[in-house]
Scaffold this motif. Structure first.
Motif, PDB file in Angstrom:
ATOM      1  N   PRO A   1     -84.473 -50.404 132.498  1.00  0.00           N
ATOM      2  CA  PRO A   1     -85.020 -50.104 131.172  1.00  0.00           C
ATOM      3  C   PRO A   1     -83.944 -49.668 130.161  1.00  0.00           C
ATOM      4  O   PRO A   1     -83.942 -50.115 129.025  1.00  0.00           O
ATOM      5  CB  PRO A   1     -85.996 -48.969 131.451  1.00  0.00           C
ATOM      6  N   HIS A   2     -83.031 -48.806 130.587  1.00  0.00           N
ATOM      7  CA  HIS A   2     -82.082 -48.259 129.623  1.00  0.00           C
ATOM      8  C   HIS A   2     -80.864 -49.140 129.378  1.00  0.00           C
ATOM      9  O   HIS A   2     -79.963 -48.777 128.631  1.00  0.00           O
ATOM     10  CB  HIS A   2     -81.676 -46.845 130.024  1.00  0.00           C
ATOM     11  N   THR A   3     -80.824 -50.296 130.051  1.00  0.00           N
ATOM     12  CA  THR A   3     -79.696 -51.180 129.788  1.00  0.00           C
ATOM     13  C   THR A   3     -79.857 -51.878 128.441  1.00  0.00           C
ATOM     14  O   THR A   3     -78.943 -52.526 127.962  1.00  0.00           O
ATOM     15  CB  THR A   3     -79.503 -52.200 130.921  1.00  0.00           C
ATOM     16  N   LEU A   4     -81.022 -51.735 127.808  1.00  0.00           N
ATOM     17  CA  LEU A   4     -81.202 -52.285 126.459  1.00  0.00           C
ATOM     18  C   LEU A   4     -80.140 -51.715 125.521  1.00  0.00           C
ATOM     19  O   LEU A   4     -79.474 -52.439 124.797  1.00  0.00           O
ATOM     20  CB  LEU A   4     -82.613 -51.936 125.943  1.00  0.00           C
ATOM     21  N   LYS A   5     -79.979 -50.414 125.535  1.00  0.00           N
ATOM     22  CA  LYS A   5     -78.987 -49.796 124.661  1.00  0.00           C
ATOM     23  C   LYS A   5     -77.624 -49.696 125.341  1.00  0.00           C
ATOM     24  O   LYS A   5     -76.596 -49.863 124.695  1.00  0.00           O
ATOM     25  CB  LYS A   5     -79.458 -48.399 124.256  1.00  0.00           C
ATOM     26  N   TYR A   6     -77.612 -49.414 126.632  1.00  0.00           N
ATOM     27  CA  TYR A   6     -76.349 -49.063 127.273  1.00  0.00           C
ATOM     28  C   TYR A   6     -75.640 -50.212 127.975  1.00  0.00           C
ATOM     29  O   TYR A   6     -74.511 -50.073 128.407  1.00  0.00           O
ATOM     30  CB  TYR A   6     -76.576 -47.899 128.245  1.00  0.00           C
TER      31      TYR A   6
ATOM     32  N   ILE B   1     -82.071 -50.057 117.702  1.00  0.00           N
ATOM     33  CA  ILE B   1     -81.925 -50.351 119.125  1.00  0.00           C
ATOM     34  C   ILE B   1     -82.353 -49.124 119.901  1.00  0.00           C
ATOM     35  O   ILE B   1     -81.599 -48.174 120.058  1.00  0.00           O
ATOM     36  CB  ILE B   1     -80.484 -50.748 119.483  1.00  0.00           C
ATOM     37  N   PRO B   2     -83.598 -49.142 120.389  1.00  0.00           N
ATOM     38  CA  PRO B   2     -84.046 -47.993 121.179  1.00  0.00           C
ATOM     39  C   PRO B   2     -83.242 -47.934 122.476  1.00  0.00           C
ATOM     40  O   PRO B   2     -82.608 -48.916 122.864  1.00  0.00           O
ATOM     41  CB  PRO B   2     -85.509 -48.319 121.484  1.00  0.00           C
ATOM     42  N   ALA B   3     -83.270 -46.771 123.125  1.00  0.00           N
ATOM     43  CA  ALA B   3     -82.619 -46.659 124.430  1.00  0.00           C
ATOM     44  C   ALA B   3     -83.380 -47.507 125.434  1.00  0.00           C
ATOM     45  O   ALA B   3     -82.802 -48.105 126.329  1.00  0.00           O
ATOM     46  CB  ALA B   3     -82.587 -45.203 124.875  1.00  0.00           C
TER      47      ALA B   3
ATOM     48  N   LEU C   1     -96.672 -49.993 124.573  1.00  0.00           N
ATOM     49  CA  LEU C   1     -95.207 -50.044 124.559  1.00  0.00           C
ATOM     50  C   LEU C   1     -94.704 -48.653 124.885  1.00  0.00           C
ATOM     51  O   LEU C   1     -95.192 -47.664 124.318  1.00  0.00           O
ATOM     52  CB  LEU C   1     -94.688 -50.455 123.180  1.00  0.00           C
ATOM     53  N   LEU C   2     -93.776 -48.587 125.803  1.00  0.00           N
ATOM     54  CA  LEU C   2     -93.119 -47.318 126.133  1.00  0.00           C
ATOM     55  C   LEU C   2     -91.753 -47.378 125.461  1.00  0.00           C
ATOM     56  O   LEU C   2     -90.924 -48.231 125.804  1.00  0.00           O
ATOM     57  CB  LEU C   2     -92.999 -47.191 127.651  1.00  0.00           C
ATOM     58  N   ILE C   3     -91.575 -46.517 124.470  1.00  0.00           N
ATOM     59  CA  ILE C   3     -90.362 -46.620 123.651  1.00  0.00           C
ATOM     60  C   ILE C   3     -89.608 -45.302 123.690  1.00  0.00           C
ATOM     61  O   ILE C   3     -90.206 -44.233 123.592  1.00  0.00           O
ATOM     62  CB  ILE C   3     -90.712 -46.944 122.181  1.00  0.00           C
TER      63      ILE C   3
END
Ligand code: FAD
Lengths: 478, 421
Positions: free
Chosen positions: A154-159, A247-249, A278-280
């Protein structure tokens, strides 16, 4: 067991002692497949090395005897990457599980390949740093396996995905040499070989040590739920959020089908009549977070969100993430068997692909639920069925194929994180030309010249030994 | 009439406009065993080794189309010859950016930036160009056109040629097209400078910044006479820190307060926030530094090209130690360190062939290697340096890369001598 296998097992015992060499049918059954359970095949022998030198010695022995060998981490691969096609030696790396060094000032840690993803973060707790890639399977999967598959989360969207967090690897090559590529510092000159090995699905070498990047924990986070009456509105909101330059985390979607199961399992209080949530999550400097959160809430409302709920505190946030990450575990409540697909579309095509998934499910009379990394356009439709009914299995495979074909038609990919492995071999020549595959074959030949390291994976014409190409239609997870 | 046709054919031979033409040219070159020197914008041809022996130049500037740009997906497809400044201009119309700071961006091309895996001062906060390449088209040394990746931001299908070709300096393939994922432009930007009376103060400041929850996107340590004066003090003594903050106005105001506190606690002086033109001016100095590499001439102090520019890569915690060592070798050297990433660029004020052995071979390279890092000769006036002298010895990675090279460029016609391959 044939004679050469007996001899091989004996020689391996001379290397490792009697306890770390397994060759009885019952011991080997565990290793006949990973989390991709459609294809099964037992290795001839499984070994549990505890050091790089042991791995190298095993590999050299396999080379001398011309026997295939396959590295394995926790065996959570969903694409059959660790399945021993044609038998051979399975090299299980879970006993190499030390965190060797943590250096906060220079922001790296050195770990053995068998370290379980979540254990590295447990070790880092309280330091203010963490290891960013967080696959949903992080409680079980290993950093070595993550590196081999270039795992996301999930957090690879931002990182960024695993490759953005691996600075170096120690590798036992297919011929048994020990080499170090990269190291504690990012950016050795020349071609990015580390980045090439990561995501090589274990066909370019066996990772025996990993230098990973450590990421500073953000000062604050805000987590929220957008609740939507329709899947269409939710997916439109996703592309609007990204399109607005936020760009959400993390930005994950769960549809009604999966929500029902998750709610039954965890009693979070999800609305069961909403078609999608949506879990944001946004993170960063405290001073900027409320504004970001409000802006996202506004975009959700502009896309007909029925309600936007903010996580009240850290406890509620953890509970939300638990629901998301254990969603797969809850699926058992919905049907006896399920097949998690993995495809990617450009983010603006999310509304389209979800409509198509619904239509495809209807056409093949297969129930499909969705829980996925929406911000990346990485879909995970989950096809529900009963594997005891051969006819249902057929329909599941046909529906999977149609969904992935649609991803390609949208300009996407047939895998965002699970890999090609065995499962998606038949798609390779739909995504890539013969020339592309020829050059990929040459890269493999350069680093895995005898083809003994994990044969039959990733490339459709892999120098498979033993097992013939299985009917392409069967390559889908069950 | 005849003449024009001929010159057009000649032009096509050296300045292809499609991947198909590139493939034809490479195939021809392979058949005649004629090495090819790949030329993008020509800004970095002297970066690393020069192409060895007679070679035919292949000018990739003809591949200059923006093939597809989908702002809502935050991805862009461009041909390799597109100038970095044109790419930036296209993206900025949609408030987006590829946050890679390349010197001489008006001439430098996308293909060249990827082939050198360029990184500028923002590497700490935003990475290098390879982190943004999600798809790539190329032609190998046999003239086979191939691709890797695709157009989506997450994709693990097949081997990752985007990574393999990043930093390959044209030795493994001719890059013809690149797909980037891009980022939103920040709402606000501010530059902060602070003077450090000595390197111990700089070290204290740097270790504080490294631990911050939201550090600046760029943390540069600047030393030597090559830098313009940012305050009353003479820059030759001590050194400066230059930081870049990005975010919303509120975030930047908060961050600046935080930076001020940390920098003051470390003992730096003259902490200043540079706005508008002054900030931009400093930023462009930081971006252009490795390229202009100017040092005051020993005789009259007028700016002259440095005879030797090196890049020393070490762990961030070793940066000030290495800066001190570089200054002890040449007190008039100009130095820029992307301190939080450990990348130090040094422009020596003087350097003769007889300095190579005591300075590079016996001193800098062993100590950088020992710290887990490396030293590269970025550009020099000195003639005849071997690739191994320029890039460092034949390490494990090079041994494996040689095997890959033999597979992808068996006749060794792509940029021979440019890298150790
Ligand atoms: C419930 C569930 C949720 C999941 N969620 C995610 C997710 O969010 N994101 C994601 O990316 N994946 C996810 N996965 C897939 C899987 O967890 C990842 O692919 C993970 O990286 C595999 O790690 P592992 O240790 O289990 O490796 P294994 O399954 O043992 O091996 C995977 C592949 O890597 C190779 N390999 C293993 N170790 C090494 C090594 N040391 N050197 C070289 N090659 C090696 C194997 O040969 C095989 O090809 C999920 C799986 C499950 C079951």
């Amino acid at each position: 067991m044939d004679r050469s296998t007996l001899e091989l097992a004996d020689e391996l015992r001379r290397l490792l002692g009697p306890k770390r060499v397994l060759d009885s049918r019952s011991d080997l059954a565990v290793y006949e497949c990973d989390a991709f359970v459609l294809e099964k095949n037992c290795p001839s022998v499984a070994v549990l090395p505890e050091s790089t030198a042991e791995v190298a010695a095993i590999v050299r022995l396999c080379n001398e005897r011309g026997v295939a060998f396959v590295p394995r981490g926790a065996g959570t691969s969903l694409s059959g990457g660790g399945m021993p096609v044609g038998g051979g030696v399975m090299i299980v790396l879970t006993r190499m599980r030390e965190v060797l060094e943590v250096n906060l000032r220079d922001r790296y840690a050195v770990v053995e390949p068998g370290v379980v993803n979540v254990n590295l973060n447990k070790r880092l707790a309280g330091t203010g740093f963490h290891y960013a890639p967080d696959p949903s399977s992080q409680g079980a999967c290993t950093i070595g396996g993550n590196a081999a598959t270039n795992a996301g989360g999930p957090h690879t969207l931002k990182y960024g995905v695993t490759v953005n967090h691996v600075l170096g690897v120690e590798l036992v090559t297919a011929e048994g040499e020990v080499v170090q590529l990269g190291g504690p510092i990012d950016g050795s000159p020349g071609p990015d070989l580390v980045g090439t090995i990561v995501g090589g699905e274990g066909t370019l070498g066996i990772v025996t040590k990993v230098w990973v990047r450590l990421t500073r924990n953000p000062q604050g986070v805000r987590t929220m739920l957008g609740i939507f009456e329709s899947v269409d509105d939710a997916t439109q909101a996703i592309s609007a959020i990204i399109g607005a330059g936020i760009i959400p985390a993390a930005l994950e979607m769960m549809d009604q089908g999966i929500l029902v199961a998750v709610e039954e399992a965890f009693h979070f209080g999800f609305p069961l009549d909403a078609e999608a949530i949506l879990l944001i999550e946004v993170d960063g400097l405290e001073v900027g977070l409320d504004a970001q959160r409000d802006r996202i809430a506004e975009i959700c409302r502009a896309h007909q969100a029925r309600e936007v709920r903010f996580a009240a505190d850290a406890k509620e946030r953890l509970q939300l993430w638990k629901c998301r990450k254990q969603a797969f575990g809850a699926i058992g409540r919905l049907s006896p068997s399920y097949c998690t697909q993995d495809g990617v579309v450009p983010r603006s095509k999310l509304p389209h692909i979800l409509q198509r998934i619904r239509a495809i499910g209807k056409k093949h009379d297969i129930r499909i639920v969705n829980v996925f990394h929406a911000g990346d356009g990485n879909i995970h439709p989950i096809l529900l069925f009963d594997e005891r009914h051969a006819e249902q299995v057929k329909r599941v495979l046909a529906a999977s194929d149609e969904i992935l074909t649609e991803c390609l038609a949208c300009g996407g990919s047939v895998t965002g994180e699970h890999g090609i492995g065995l499962e998606k071999l038949s798609f390779m020549n739909r995504m890539f030309s013969n020339d592309d595959l020829d050059v990929m074959g040459r890269l493999r030949d350069a680093l895995n010249p005898g083809g003994l390291l994990s044969p039959g994976k990733l490339l459709p014409t892999a120098g498979a030994c033993g097992m013939e190409q299985i009917h392409p239609g069967r390559h889908a997870p069950v | 009439m005849h003449n024009t046709t001929l010159s057009r054919a000649e032009a096509a031979a050296t300045r292809p406009v499609s991947r198909g033409e590139v493939a034809d040219l490479v195939r021809e070159a392979q058949d005649s065993c004629m090495p090819i020197e790949l030329v993008g914008g020509g800004t970095s041809l002297d970066y690393g080794g020069r192409v060895r022996g007679a070679a035919r130049q292949l000018d990739l500037g003809g591949l200059r189309k923006v093939v597809d740009y989908e702002p809502r997906d935050m991805t862009i497809v461009v041909e390799a010859g597109v100038h970095m400044s044109d790419l930036a201009a296209t993206l900025s119309q949609e408030n987006q950016q590829l946050p890679i700071d390349v010197p001489r961006a008006c001439e430098a091309t996308v293909g060249g930036a990827v082939a050198t895996n360029w990184c500028g001062p923002r590497r700490f906060g935003l990475g290098t160009i390879r982190d943004y390449v999600i798809g790539i088209h190329a032609v190998d040394g046999r003239g086979v056109a191939f691709k890797g990746g695709g157009r989506v931001v997450k994709n693990v299908a097949g081997y990752d040629f985007c990574k393999l070709l990043s930093g390959s300096l044209g030795t493994l393939g001719v890059i013809t097209q690149v797909v980037f994922k891009v980022k939103p432009l920040p709402e606000c930007v501010a530059m902060v400078v602070a003077k450090c009376p000595d390197l111990a103060v700089a070290e204290d400041a740097l270790s504080r910044l490294a631990m911050l929850e939201s550090p600046p996107v760029a943390i540069d340590l600047l030393a030597g006479p090559g830098w313009p004066s940012f305050s009353e003090d003479s820059p030759a003594e001590g050194c400066f820190l230059a930081l870049r903050l990005e975010g919303t106005k509120t975030e930047i105001d908060w961050l600046f307060g935080r930076m001020q506190a940390e920098l003051a606690a470390a003992g730096t002086r003259g902490i200043d926030r540079l706005e508008g033109g002054q900030g931009e001016n400093l930023w462009s100095h930081l971006v252009e530094f490795p390229e202009c590499g100017e040092v005051p001439a020993p005789s009259d102090g007028a700016a002259a090209k440095s005879p030797m520019v090196m890049q020393v890569i070490v762990p961030p915690s070793a940066v000030t130690r290495f800066v001190a060592e570089l200054l002890s070798i040449d007190s008039r050297a100009s130095i820029q360190a992307h301190a939080a990433s450990g990348v130090i660029t040094v422009c020596f004020s003087k350097f003769t062939p007889s300095d190579l052995s005591p300075i590079l071979i016996a001193r800098l390279r062993p100590s950088a290697t020992c710290a887990g890092g490396s030293v590269v000769v970025v550009r020099t006036h000195l003639e005849g340096l071997t690739p191994h002298l320029i890039w460092g010895g034949r390490n494990d990675a090079v041994v494996l890369l040689e095997r890959i090279k033999r597979q992808l460029d068996p006749m060794n016609i792509l940029n021979p001598g440019r890298y150790v391959l």
